[in-house]
Design a protein around this motif. Structure first.
Motif, PDB file in Angstrom:
ATOM      1  N   GLY A  82     -12.157  32.201 -14.683  1.00  0.00           N
ATOM      2  CA  GLY A  82     -11.792  33.450 -14.416  1.00  0.00           C
ATOM      3  C   GLY A  82     -11.238  33.230 -12.804  1.00  0.00           C
ATOM      4  N   GLN A 111     -12.375  37.149 -11.770  1.00  0.00           N
ATOM      5  CA  GLN A 111     -13.313  37.734 -12.633  1.00  0.00           C
ATOM      6  C   GLN A 111     -14.726  38.099 -12.243  1.00  0.00           C
ATOM      7  OE1 GLN A 111     -13.349  35.437 -16.415  1.00  0.00           O
ATOM      8  NE2 GLN A 111     -15.465  36.100 -16.977  1.00  0.00           N
ATOM      9  N   VAL A 128     -11.854  39.933 -18.120  1.00  0.00           N
ATOM     10  CA  VAL A 128     -10.800  38.773 -18.490  1.00  0.00           C
ATOM     11  C   VAL A 128      -9.686  38.921 -17.698  1.00  0.00           C
ATOM     12  CG1 VAL A 128      -9.991  39.951 -20.427  1.00  0.00           C
ATOM     13  CG2 VAL A 128     -10.005  37.469 -20.394  1.00  0.00           C
ATOM     14  N   ILE A 129      -9.208  37.563 -17.252  1.00  0.00           N
ATOM     15  CA  ILE A 129      -7.996  37.319 -16.317  1.00  0.00           C
ATOM     16  C   ILE A 129      -7.102  36.398 -17.216  1.00  0.00           C
ATOM     17  CG2 ILE A 129      -9.411  35.742 -15.198  1.00  0.00           C
ATOM     18  CD1 ILE A 129      -6.718  37.412 -13.403  1.00  0.00           C
TER      19      ILE A 129
END
Length: 322
Positions: free
Chosen positions: A82, A98, A110-111
């Motif tokens: 993240g 994140q 979440v990224i």
């Protein structure tokens, strides 16, 4: 509001788009805020978090109804941890997005890269029709891409899968690209690339529709090229043929390797619609394995600016399901 929702966040260089999206992918509420890029982007996530909490409160959401937050952001991203390795236009470098969002919102986060997220959006609620094997190509200022295989976003070893814009298209004598190479697909198929081809062509053949546009406005855009092509202007048509020949060739090679069910084309250039698809299709069919050409649908994206937030919410949904 009595529904549980996921929060979709799409961080752009100018604005951050945000939305509360329910479990079947319907937008319940969407809004946007300015991207605070000052001081290397250190206030962006503060603003995003405060905005989410304020909107939730105003709309009557309980904290327990916000299930998770998904984020699409530009740049190179270590999805596993993240962390944004680098997002040049936001000023972020090795930025633990994140962790910061989870700390601020007390929600799972979440990224992923914005092109991957847009691909997920089109898969879930757009032109992808739920396809588990999908290729998404965004033709904007640059050329972005996302690959979904077996229902999952493909990230690759260092998170850089889907860099479709940097497939080499012009092997020698190509134009310089922002990535440091020359002759990338982006230099001939993005809005910027098509405009460059047009400016070069109009100087060597100074007549017709594009010459009139150049005289009136001082430059020629990708939109002008497609407008000219629609009117039957020969120079415009030759530029469209040149650009889509490169695009169809790259897409056919990707399809030969990945065998997608659907290829979705989005971004500003996709507004050219049927004309664009028809020319790409001719080139695609020439270079794709016949069985693959026959089984691959090429479509224009349908979600527009909502693709990012919807895809981000899909990510959040996947995360909370695991």
């Amino acid at each position: 509001m009595n529904k549980n929702v996921f929060v979709g966040v799409d961080i752009g260089g100018t604005t951050v788009k945000l939305a509360f999206i329910d479990e079947i992918g319907t937008i319940q509420h969407k809004w946007e805020i300015k991207t605070a890029r000052e001081e290397a982007g250190k206030y962006i996530l503060r603003d995003v978090s405060e905005s989410i909490l304020t909107q939730a409160k105003e709309l009557g959401f309980k904290k327990s109804q916000l299930l998770a937050v998904g984020v699409g952001a530009p740049g190179y991203i270590d999805v596993e941890n993240g962390v944004i390795i680098e997002a040049v236009n936001l000023g972020w470098k090795n930025y633990p997005i994140q962790k910061e969002l989870e700390d601020r919102l007390q929600l799972p986060a979440v990224i992923d890269n914005d092109a991957n997220v847009a691909a997920a959006g089109e898969k879930w609620k757009g032109a992808g029709n739920g396809a588990d094997n999908l290729l998404a190509i965004t033709l904007g200022t640059g050329v972005g891409g996302g690959v979904i295989a077996g229902g999952e976003i493909v990230h690759g070893e260092i998170g850089m899968a889907g860099e479709i814009g940097h497939i080499t298209s012009v092997k020698s004598g190509g134009a310089s690209c922002n990535c440091g190479k020359t002759g990338c697909l982006e230099t001939v198929a993005s809005a910027t690339g098509i405009a460059r081809l047009a400016m070069e062509s109009v100087h060597t053949k100074p007549q017709g529709y594009l010459k009139r546009i150049l005289d009136e406005h001082g430059n020629v855009s990708a939109k002008d090229v497609f407008d000219g092509a629609n009117q039957g202007d020969e120079l415009s048509l030759s530029i469209v043929r040149d650009s889509t020949e490169h695009l169809g060739f790259a897409m056919a090679n990707l399809a030969n390797a990945l065998n997608p069910e659907i290829i979705v084309i989005g971004g500003g250039v996709s507004r050219a619609g049927t004309l664009l698809v028809n020319y790409i299709r001719q080139s695609f069919d020439k270079y794709a394995i016949p069985l693959i050409a026959k089984s691959t649908t090429i479509k224009i994206a349908t979600l527009g600016n909502d693709a990012g937030v919807i895809g981000a919410a899909w990510l959040a949904k996947q995360k909370s399901a695991h």
